[in-house]
Design an enzyme around this catalytic site. Structure first.
Site, mmCIF file in Angstrom:
data_model
loop_
_atom_site.group_PDB
_atom_site.id
_atom_site.type_symbol
_atom_site.label_atom_id
_atom_site.label_comp_id
_atom_site.label_asym_id
_atom_site.label_seq_id
_atom_site.Cartn_x
_atom_site.Cartn_y
_atom_site.Cartn_z
ATOM 1 N N ARG A 66 34.452 112.910 -3.356
ATOM 2 C CA ARG A 66 33.339 113.847 -3.228
ATOM 3 C C ARG A 66 33.212 114.756 -4.449
ATOM 4 O O ARG A 66 32.097 115.100 -4.867
ATOM 5 C CB ARG A 66 33.541 114.686 -1.961
ATOM 6 C CG ARG A 66 32.358 115.566 -1.578
ATOM 7 C CD ARG A 66 32.499 116.031 -0.139
ATOM 8 N NE ARG A 66 31.393 116.886 0.269
ATOM 9 C CZ ARG A 66 31.494 118.199 0.412
ATOM 10 N NH1 ARG A 66 32.654 118.820 0.184
ATOM 11 N NH2 ARG A 66 30.460 118.915 0.799
ATOM 12 N N HIS A 70 29.728 115.256 -6.388
ATOM 13 C CA HIS A 70 29.115 116.574 -6.534
ATOM 14 C C HIS A 70 29.093 117.026 -7.991
ATOM 15 O O HIS A 70 28.241 117.842 -8.369
ATOM 16 C CB HIS A 70 29.855 117.591 -5.667
ATOM 17 C CG HIS A 70 29.464 117.532 -4.231
ATOM 18 N ND1 HIS A 70 29.367 118.652 -3.423
ATOM 19 C CD2 HIS A 70 29.109 116.487 -3.439
ATOM 20 C CE1 HIS A 70 28.986 118.297 -2.212
ATOM 21 N NE2 HIS A 70 28.828 116.982 -2.202
ATOM 22 N N ASN A 96 29.433 123.387 -1.740
ATOM 23 C CA ASN A 96 30.841 123.309 -2.149
ATOM 24 C C ASN A 96 31.720 124.413 -1.584
ATOM 25 O O ASN A 96 32.931 124.219 -1.407
ATOM 26 C CB ASN A 96 30.935 123.348 -3.681
ATOM 27 C CG ASN A 96 30.244 122.173 -4.335
ATOM 28 O OD1 ASN A 96 30.262 121.063 -3.818
ATOM 29 N ND2 ASN A 96 29.613 122.419 -5.485
ATOM 30 N N HIS A 195 31.106 108.020 3.385
ATOM 31 C CA HIS A 195 31.483 108.748 4.600
ATOM 32 C C HIS A 195 32.269 107.890 5.570
ATOM 33 O O HIS A 195 32.511 108.293 6.701
ATOM 34 C CB HIS A 195 30.236 109.315 5.278
ATOM 35 C CG HIS A 195 29.665 110.509 4.579
ATOM 36 N ND1 HIS A 195 28.495 111.134 4.972
ATOM 37 C CD2 HIS A 195 30.105 111.200 3.491
ATOM 38 C CE1 HIS A 195 28.244 112.155 4.161
ATOM 39 N NE2 HIS A 195 29.205 112.212 3.258
#
Length: 332
Positions: A66, A70, A96, A195
């Site tokens: 992740r 991001h 975040n 996910h």
């Protein structure tokens, strides 16, 4: 670790991925052997430290993956998410704050790399390698990581709030945010498949548990047994930081079970389930969800290709940016 695709299926997606990698490398200044002379053991060092981190906490695989995602969606893949300080830094951005994690693991990796190759390997490249290793060590595909990124010197929290897909976004907004990064529908669905590992906080899906979108009732696309479990876990006015697994019944294995869950209304986040259940999905993302649920080899191949594409977003090379000595601060 057991792989989820047949030997022939894995062979074909590996061949396709390698062809894709060569085509992308032609358009990019990144190469798979960028550190061949300057830091030949960098991949081994990163793999070793990621293994240690996952042995300590398997969830860290999703966290490191992740971080790379991001990072790339905000000013490109330049390690800017790792920078400390400032209310408008990416660490303080809504997507975040109290959510992104694994910074300490990146620090450990960076320290180990610096011990062998002082001032050579960027934090951005470390994130890219660690993301690949996190997927592979969780049972997913591997791919050759293009390297040579340099680190940015600006962390933009405002842009993070605008650019990163949110779990409450409608499907057209998610598709648009990916398109802004040069990513297509296949990338939307395959990268959402990340996910298949990790956890999410109640605050990110509790809107589905009651009075969803002002209907006075829970989200009708959510499986009723799962709804009951989540309502017990996340009561109204409860602790929004309580977490549960994103991929019910297959939480730590990187596989295509996430897509199987979507077919039965067991996607945790609204942004997951709309890939299959929304009206717009019928002509956009639903066919891919169905394909991936039936063919893990197809998912693995598309995911690897999408990760390579994502890792090439707005990269800094040459004399642009810097090679940070400490991933948390720009060089003095």
């Amino acid at each position: 670790m057991k792989r989820s695709c047949s030997s022939s299926g894995c062979y074909f997606w590996l061949m396709n991925m390698n062809m894709f990698l060569l085509l992308l490398a032609v358009k990019s200044e990144l190469t798979t052997d960028f550190y061949k002379s300057s830091c030949p053991n960098v991949s081994k060092i990163v793999r070793r430290e990621v293994k240690k981190a996952l042995t300590n906490e398997m969830r860290m695989a999703a966290s490191l993956l992740r971080l790379h995602f991001h990072d790339c969606f905000v000013n490109g893949c330049d390690g800017s998410i790792l920078l400390d300080g400032g209310d408008d830094g990416e660490k303080s951005a809504v997507p975040n704050l109290n959510s992104a994690r694994g910074y300490d693991v990146v620090d450990t990796i960076k320290s180990s790399v610096e011990s062998e190759c002082d001032g050579v390997v960027s934090c951005a490249d470390i994130l890219a390698i660690a993301a690949r290793d996190s997927v592979f060590l969780s049972g997913g595909p591997s791919w050759k990581v293009l390297l040579g990124r340099r680190d940015g010197t600006v962390s933009n929290g405002t842009l993070a709030n605008e650019a990163l897909p949110a779990p409450f976004d409608p499907l057209d907004t998610i598709i648009s945010k990916f398109a802004n990064m040069g990513l297509n529908l296949t990338d939307v669905v395959s990268l959402s498949g990340a996910h298949t590992i990790g956890r999410a906080r109640c605050t990110l899906f509790s809107n589905r548990l009651s009075n969803f979108s002002g209907t006075g009732a829970p989200d009708s696309t959510l499986d009723t047994d799962m709804l009951s479990d989540l309502q017990s876990l996340c009561p109204q006015n409860g602790d929004g930081n309580v977490t549960t697994v994103l991929d019910r019944n297959s939480s730590d294995l990187f596989d295509n079970h996430y897509f199987e869950n979507l077919l039965s209304g067991k996607g945790l986040l609204s942004s997951d389930q709309i890939l299959f259940s929304s009206d717009e999905a019928n002509s956009t993302t639903k066919p891919l969800v169905q394909s991936y649920s039936n063919d893990s080899g197809l998912f693995f191949g598309d995911f690897a290709n999408s990760m390579i594409k994502m890792g090439n977003i707005n990269i800094k090379t040459g004399t642009d940016g810097e090679i940070r000595k400490n991933c948390r601060v720009i060089n003095s």
